[in-house]
Scaffold this motif. Structure first.
Motif, PDB file in Angstrom:
ATOM      1  N   GLU A  71      25.739   9.371   2.105  1.00 40.84           N
ATOM      2  CA  GLU A  71      24.756   8.298   1.978  1.00 40.84           C
ATOM      3  C   GLU A  71      23.985   8.204   3.295  1.00 40.84           C
ATOM      4  OE1 GLU A  71      24.125   5.981  -0.457  1.00 40.84           O
ATOM      5  OE2 GLU A  71      25.563   6.793  -1.902  1.00 40.84           O
ATOM      6  N   ASN A  72      22.720   7.945   3.189  1.00 39.79           N
ATOM      7  CA  ASN A  72      21.914   7.720   4.388  1.00 39.79           C
ATOM      8  C   ASN A  72      21.993   6.243   4.773  1.00 39.79           C
ATOM      9  OD1 ASN A  72      20.191   8.214   6.513  1.00 39.79           O
ATOM     10  ND2 ASN A  72      18.333   7.980   5.271  1.00 39.79           N
ATOM     11  N   LYS A  73      23.222   5.772   4.952  1.00 41.46           N
ATOM     12  CA  LYS A  73      23.479   4.370   5.253  1.00 41.46           C
ATOM     13  C   LYS A  73      24.610   4.262   6.268  1.00 41.46           C
ATOM     14  CE  LYS A  73      22.107   2.552   0.700  1.00 41.46           C
ATOM     15  NZ  LYS A  73      22.552   1.741  -0.469  1.00 41.46           N
ATOM     16  N   ASN A  74      24.800   3.053   6.780  1.00 39.51           N
ATOM     17  CA  ASN A  74      25.914   2.767   7.680  1.00 39.51           C
ATOM     18  C   ASN A  74      27.025   2.051   6.920  1.00 39.51           C
ATOM     19  OD1 ASN A  74      23.160   2.397   9.315  1.00 39.51           O
ATOM     20  ND2 ASN A  74      24.653   3.334  10.640  1.00 39.51           N
ATOM     21  N   ILE A  75      28.175   1.931   7.575  1.00 42.77           N
ATOM     22  CA  ILE A  75      29.337   1.279   6.956  1.00 42.77           C
ATOM     23  C   ILE A  75      29.666   0.013   7.733  1.00 42.77           C
ATOM     24  CG2 ILE A  75      31.762   1.536   6.295  1.00 42.77           C
ATOM     25  CD1 ILE A  75      31.302   4.599   6.446  1.00 42.77           C
ATOM     26  N   ARG A  76      29.891  -1.077   7.007  1.00 43.92           N
ATOM     27  CA  ARG A  76      30.384  -2.309   7.620  1.00 43.92           C
ATOM     28  C   ARG A  76      31.836  -2.499   7.170  1.00 43.92           C
ATOM     29  NH1 ARG A  76      26.442  -6.103   6.610  1.00 43.92           N
ATOM     30  NH2 ARG A  76      25.562  -5.751   8.691  1.00 43.92           N
ATOM     31  N   LEU A  77      32.747  -2.633   8.129  1.00 41.70           N
ATOM     32  CA  LEU A  77      34.179  -2.745   7.866  1.00 41.70           C
ATOM     33  C   LEU A  77      34.653  -4.102   8.367  1.00 41.70           C
ATOM     34  CD1 LEU A  77      36.770  -1.072   6.996  1.00 41.70           C
ATOM     35  CD2 LEU A  77      37.021  -0.552   9.424  1.00 41.70           C
ATOM     36  N   ILE A  78      35.307  -4.894   7.514  1.00 43.32           N
ATOM     37  CA  ILE A  78      35.705  -6.261   7.846  1.00 43.32           C
ATOM     38  C   ILE A  78      37.199  -6.435   7.620  1.00 43.32           C
ATOM     39  CG2 ILE A  78      35.349  -8.711   7.344  1.00 43.32           C
ATOM     40  CD1 ILE A  78      32.554  -8.005   6.384  1.00 43.32           C
ATOM     41  N   THR A 154      17.404  -3.394   5.919  1.00 50.46           N
ATOM     42  CA  THR A 154      17.296  -4.432   4.901  1.00 50.46           C
ATOM     43  C   THR A 154      17.384  -5.811   5.537  1.00 50.46           C
ATOM     44  OG1 THR A 154      18.310  -2.966   3.265  1.00 50.46           O
ATOM     45  CG2 THR A 154      18.241  -5.318   2.751  1.00 50.46           C
ATOM     46  N   LYS A 155      16.379  -6.653   5.305  1.00 47.75           N
ATOM     47  CA  LYS A 155      16.347  -8.003   5.856  1.00 47.75           C
ATOM     48  C   LYS A 155      16.511  -9.025   4.738  1.00 47.75           C
ATOM     49  CE  LYS A 155      15.530  -6.383   9.948  1.00 47.75           C
ATOM     50  NZ  LYS A 155      16.587  -6.404  10.987  1.00 47.75           N
ATOM     51  N   ILE A 156      17.304 -10.079   5.021  1.00 49.04           N
ATOM     52  CA  ILE A 156      17.539 -11.156   4.067  1.00 49.04           C
ATOM     53  C   ILE A 156      17.004 -12.447   4.662  1.00 49.04           C
ATOM     54  CG2 ILE A 156      19.286 -12.437   2.776  1.00 49.04           C
ATOM     55  CD1 ILE A 156      21.100 -10.014   2.940  1.00 49.04           C
ATOM     56  N   GLU A 157      16.245 -13.188   3.891  1.00 45.02           N
ATOM     57  CA  GLU A 157      15.652 -14.436   4.371  1.00 45.02           C
ATOM     58  C   GLU A 157      16.741 -15.467   4.661  1.00 45.02           C
ATOM     59  OE1 GLU A 157      12.123 -17.601   3.074  1.00 45.02           O
ATOM     60  OE2 GLU A 157      12.754 -15.979   1.729  1.00 45.02           O
ATOM     61  N   ASN A 158      16.535 -16.231   5.744  1.00 49.45           N
ATOM     62  CA  ASN A 158      17.483 -17.282   6.173  1.00 49.45           C
ATOM     63  C   ASN A 158      18.849 -16.712   6.541  1.00 49.45           C
ATOM     64  OD1 ASN A 158      15.608 -19.377   5.772  1.00 49.45           O
ATOM     65  ND2 ASN A 158      16.125 -19.498   3.600  1.00 49.45           N
ATOM     66  N   TYR A 175      20.075 -20.643  -0.537  1.00 50.11           N
ATOM     67  CA  TYR A 175      20.552 -22.010  -0.791  1.00 50.11           C
ATOM     68  C   TYR A 175      19.424 -22.864  -1.394  1.00 50.11           C
ATOM     69  CZ  TYR A 175      22.411 -26.660   0.055  1.00 50.11           C
ATOM     70  OH  TYR A 175      22.862 -27.955  -0.099  1.00 50.11           O
ATOM     71  N   PRO A 176      19.727 -23.663  -2.444  1.00 47.71           N
ATOM     72  CA  PRO A 176      21.037 -23.964  -3.044  1.00 47.71           C
ATOM     73  C   PRO A 176      21.453 -23.008  -4.160  1.00 47.71           C
ATOM     74  CG  PRO A 176      19.386 -25.402  -3.963  1.00 47.71           C
ATOM     75  CD  PRO A 176      18.681 -24.563  -2.955  1.00 47.71           C
ATOM     76  N   ALA A 177      20.700 -21.926  -4.362  1.00 52.26           N
ATOM     77  CA  ALA A 177      21.141 -20.918  -5.334  1.00 52.26           C
ATOM     78  C   ALA A 177      22.257 -20.077  -4.724  1.00 52.26           C
ATOM     79  CB  ALA A 177      19.956 -20.032  -5.735  1.00 52.26           C
ATOM     80  N   ALA A 178      22.851 -19.218  -5.539  1.00 42.01           N
ATOM     81  CA  ALA A 178      23.995 -18.420  -5.085  1.00 42.01           C
ATOM     82  C   ALA A 178      23.570 -17.433  -3.997  1.00 42.01           C
ATOM     83  CB  ALA A 178      24.611 -17.678  -6.263  1.00 42.01           C
ATOM     84  N   TYR A 179      24.410 -17.285  -2.974  1.00 38.24           N
ATOM     85  CA  TYR A 179      24.128 -16.354  -1.892  1.00 38.24           C
ATOM     86  C   TYR A 179      24.293 -14.909  -2.392  1.00 38.24           C
ATOM     87  CZ  TYR A 179      29.203 -17.235  -1.597  1.00 38.24           C
ATOM     88  OH  TYR A 179      30.529 -17.428  -1.894  1.00 38.24           O
ATOM     89  N   PRO A 180      23.596 -13.946  -1.746  1.00 37.17           N
ATOM     90  CA  PRO A 180      23.669 -12.548  -2.204  1.00 37.17           C
ATOM     91  C   PRO A 180      25.040 -11.934  -1.918  1.00 37.17           C
ATOM     92  CG  PRO A 180      21.764 -12.930  -0.768  1.00 37.17           C
ATOM     93  CD  PRO A 180      22.663 -14.114  -0.636  1.00 37.17           C
ATOM     94  N   GLU A 181      25.345 -10.859  -2.608  1.00 41.19           N
ATOM     95  CA  GLU A 181      26.562 -10.108  -2.324  1.00 41.19           C
ATOM     96  C   GLU A 181      26.362  -9.263  -1.072  1.00 41.19           C
ATOM     97  OE1 GLU A 181      25.691  -6.197  -5.156  1.00 41.19           O
ATOM     98  OE2 GLU A 181      27.223  -7.648  -5.756  1.00 41.19           O
ATOM     99  N   PHE A 182      27.474  -8.916  -0.427  1.00 37.66           N
ATOM    100  CA  PHE A 182      27.472  -8.081   0.780  1.00 37.66           C
ATOM    101  C   PHE A 182      26.495  -8.626   1.838  1.00 37.66           C
ATOM    102  CE2 PHE A 182      28.576  -4.750  -2.519  1.00 37.66           C
ATOM    103  CZ  PHE A 182      29.940  -4.835  -2.261  1.00 37.66           C
ATOM    104  N   THR A 183      26.627  -9.906   2.084  1.00 37.44           N
ATOM    105  CA  THR A 183      25.786 -10.567   3.085  1.00 37.44           C
ATOM    106  C   THR A 183      26.566 -10.747   4.373  1.00 37.44           C
ATOM    107  OG1 THR A 183      24.499 -11.751   1.412  1.00 37.44           O
ATOM    108  CG2 THR A 183      24.519 -12.679   3.627  1.00 37.44           C
TER     109      THR A 183
END
Length: 613
Positions: A71-78, A154-158, A175-183
């Protein structure tokens, strides 16, 4: 009615969380098991776009998980939950995360029993590896970790930002709608100096879980997310937090399922209470740590200078107008911690035991930390509910110097400045670390030469990323506190009177076999970021050619001879001028006399003759 709806909703949220918990355990759970020989075998090679892992390990485990996908992406590990054996240390139990497909890749970070944060690490490419090791203590270690691939663009508002006013508000994405996944959002709050921050969530609704493993908000009493965790919350509540200084960091992290409304938050600032007497003062150097306490401060807590001790009680303070603890970094019970990116030395001042069964004094504990890195100095003071804890930390600097030497024995340093050399002469350079810590290693990462002491646009690479860029450069193997190399005097010295040398130096823990100091040359294709504790640079110079020295001496001798001849020349010129003036005067006098004589003769020659007529 609102309270009734919340009461009825809570069981539903808990059921959903339990359903996801069971799903994760059945679909993504990896457990350490034992082979027929009794040797622990665990770990996996993971190629999913995202995955959650519930890991359970016993004693003497060494398990490696590799995450890799085209994948031409990075990995976030939590690592949203981790539980090591009690009283374990980083040396005996840890999670090490590597930025690449194996444990030979660059070390991104390390998680230990005393990690005061929710570890979140990000790769620089589409591969990542983590290794979990445990000690021999019989205990069940539990970990929950999830990862996902993401695009940094990728940018997410607020989603995160800098908040610098005396008060303000912020909300979760959508907010007040549901927050996105993988935020993953980070808000940094900073108010005026000598203030503290109070954070209140007016509305808060995240996925419910006993350990807040899936969706969570983490609040840090710090400018970063690496330390100072105040709390981690999820579910439905109205949490409040208070900082000990004018900085606070808030994090929102979500996984791939069960999104809810999120939160609306408000922060305010208020002045810090006035200190009682001067604050404890901490200074850190390459060799030692110094803590200064005022007597008035100790007296306000009911203590005298005779009642305090370090981790090692045999190290006594020097008492004058103040109480001063000064000691080498590796003595007096100082605890050294390697977190993969820096080295921290910690010691604690506490009251000595007086043999009594009870006490009516406040419990005092002063925690002093010297963190060796290039960040700014951080000092934190906070008061617990029952005990007064003065926590002071400061960023120290290792003392590093560079010198030229006469030979490859590196026994006699060149003290003259400028250092005059012959063209193509072999020069021996040594970078020295002045520290009492024997477990440190010096590595010369980059060295550049310039004819300007401020290293402007004209530079020449000798060493770059541990690789020799000049054909004459030879580097010596690392030798504890010394980094050594040799090279030939530069040909471009013919065009410039001086040259200066600047080297970037890395300092690592010699016990870390995979540190940057042991990797050597890193090509441009590889990512030149690895595990090191501290980075600095050092400068030496100027270097000049010996022919410039001879030219300078010749010019000086000519100047001196000219100076000696000047008075004689001036005297000669004076006499010459006087003689010329005298001759000029004589000529003028003679000319006047001759003119008068000629005029007198002409009067008789042209006298008119009387006519006879």
């Amino acid at each position: 009615m609102q309270a009734l709806r919340q009461f009825l909703l809570l069981p539903l949220v808990a059921a959903l969380a339990l359903a996801e918990d069971n799903s994760v355990e059945s679909m993504a759970g990896y457990y350490c098991c034992c082979s027929s020989t009794g040797v622990p075998s665990c770990g996996a090679s993971l190629h999913n776009l995202n995955k959650a892992l519930r890991i359970s390990l016993q004693a003497n485990a060494a398990c490696t998980w590799q995450i890799q996908r085209n994948e031409n992406k990075n990995i976030r590990l939590i690592f949203s939950y981790f539980k090591f054996a009690p009283s374990s240390s980083c040396e005996t139990e840890s999670i090490k995360i590597y930025d690449g497909p194996s444990t030979n890749s660059s070390l991104l970070g390390q998680v230990c029993n005393d990690t005061d944060a929710v570890p979140v690490l990000q790769s620089s490419s589409d591969s990542l590896t983590f290794l979990i090791t445990t000690n021999s203590v019989p205990f069940t270690r539990n970990f929950f970790v999830f990862y996902y691939f993401f695009s940094p663009e990728t940018k997410i508002e607020n989603c995160g930002g800098q908040l610098t006013g005396p008060n303000g508000t912020f909300i979760s994405p959508n907010y007040p709608a549901a927050y996105p996944e993988f935020t993953y959002c980070v808000w940094h709050i900073q108010t005026a100096k000598n203030t503290k921050i109070k954070l209140e969530f007016q509305d808060f609704f995240l996925e419910l879980d006993q350990n807040c493993q899936f969706d969570f908000t983490a609040v840090y009493d710090s400018v970063t997310t690496n330390t100072g965790l105040i709390g981690k919350v999820c579910g439905r509540s109205h949490p409040t937090f208070e900082s000990s200084s004018n900085v606070m960091t808030v994090v929102l992290s979500t996984d791939y399922a069960n999104s809810y409304r999120g939160f609306s938050a408000q922060y305010t600032s208020a002045p810090l209470p006035a200190p009682v007497g001067p604050d404890p003062f901490l200074t850190c150097s390459s060799d030692s740590m110094k803590i200064v306490l005022s007597k008035s401060y100790l007296a306000s807590l009911g203590y005298s200078e005779t009642q305090l001790q370090l981790n090692d009680p045999s190290c006594s303070p020097v008492v004058t107008d103040a109480v001063v603890f000064s000691f080498p970094l590796v003595s007096c019970g100082t605890i050294k911690k390697d977190d993969g990116q820096s080295i921290t030395y910690t010691n604690i001042i506490s009251p000595s035991a007086n043999g009594n069964i009870i006490t009516r004094q406040k419990s005092l504990q002063i925690i002093a930390k010297c963190k060796m890195e290039n960040n700014s100095t951080v000092e934190v003071i906070y008061i617990a509910k029952n005990d007064i804890i003065q926590n002071t930390s400061a960023v120290g600097r290792y003392n590093v110097s560079m010198s030229f030497y006469n030979s490859d024995s590196f026994s006699q340093a060149v003290l003259q400045s400028p250092y005059y050399v012959d063209l193509n002469q072999t020069l021996f350079a040594q970078v020295s670390l002045h520290s009492t810590d024997p477990d440190l290693l010096v590595f010369i990462d980059t060295c550049v030469a310039s004819p300007e002491p401020h290293f402007g646009s004209l530079t020449y690479d000798l060493v770059r990323s541990g690789c020799n860029k000049d054909d004459t450069v030879v580097t010596y193997p690392p030798l504890k506190h010394y980094g050594r190399f040799k090279f030939s005097a530069f040909r471009f010295l013919r065009s410039f009177p001086s040259v200066y040398l600047q080297c970037d130096v890395l300092i690592c823990d010699s016990n870390n076999a995979n540190s940057r100091c042991t990797e050597g040359c890193i090509s441009r294709q590889k990512r030149a970021v690895s595990s090191y504790m501290w980075k600095t640079n050092t400068v030496v110079g100027p270097i000049r050619l010996k022919r410039d020295l001879r030219s300078a001496d010749h010019s000086e001798s000519l100047t001196k001879a000219d100076a000696e001849e000047t008075p004689n020349l001036q005297q000669y010129n004076f006499y010459t001028l006087s003689f010329m003036v005298l001759i000029s005067n004589i000529i003028i006098v003679i000319a006047v006399i001759l003119k008068h004589h000629i005029k007198h003769q002409a009067g008789y020659s042209y006298q008119k003759i009387q006519s006879s007529y």
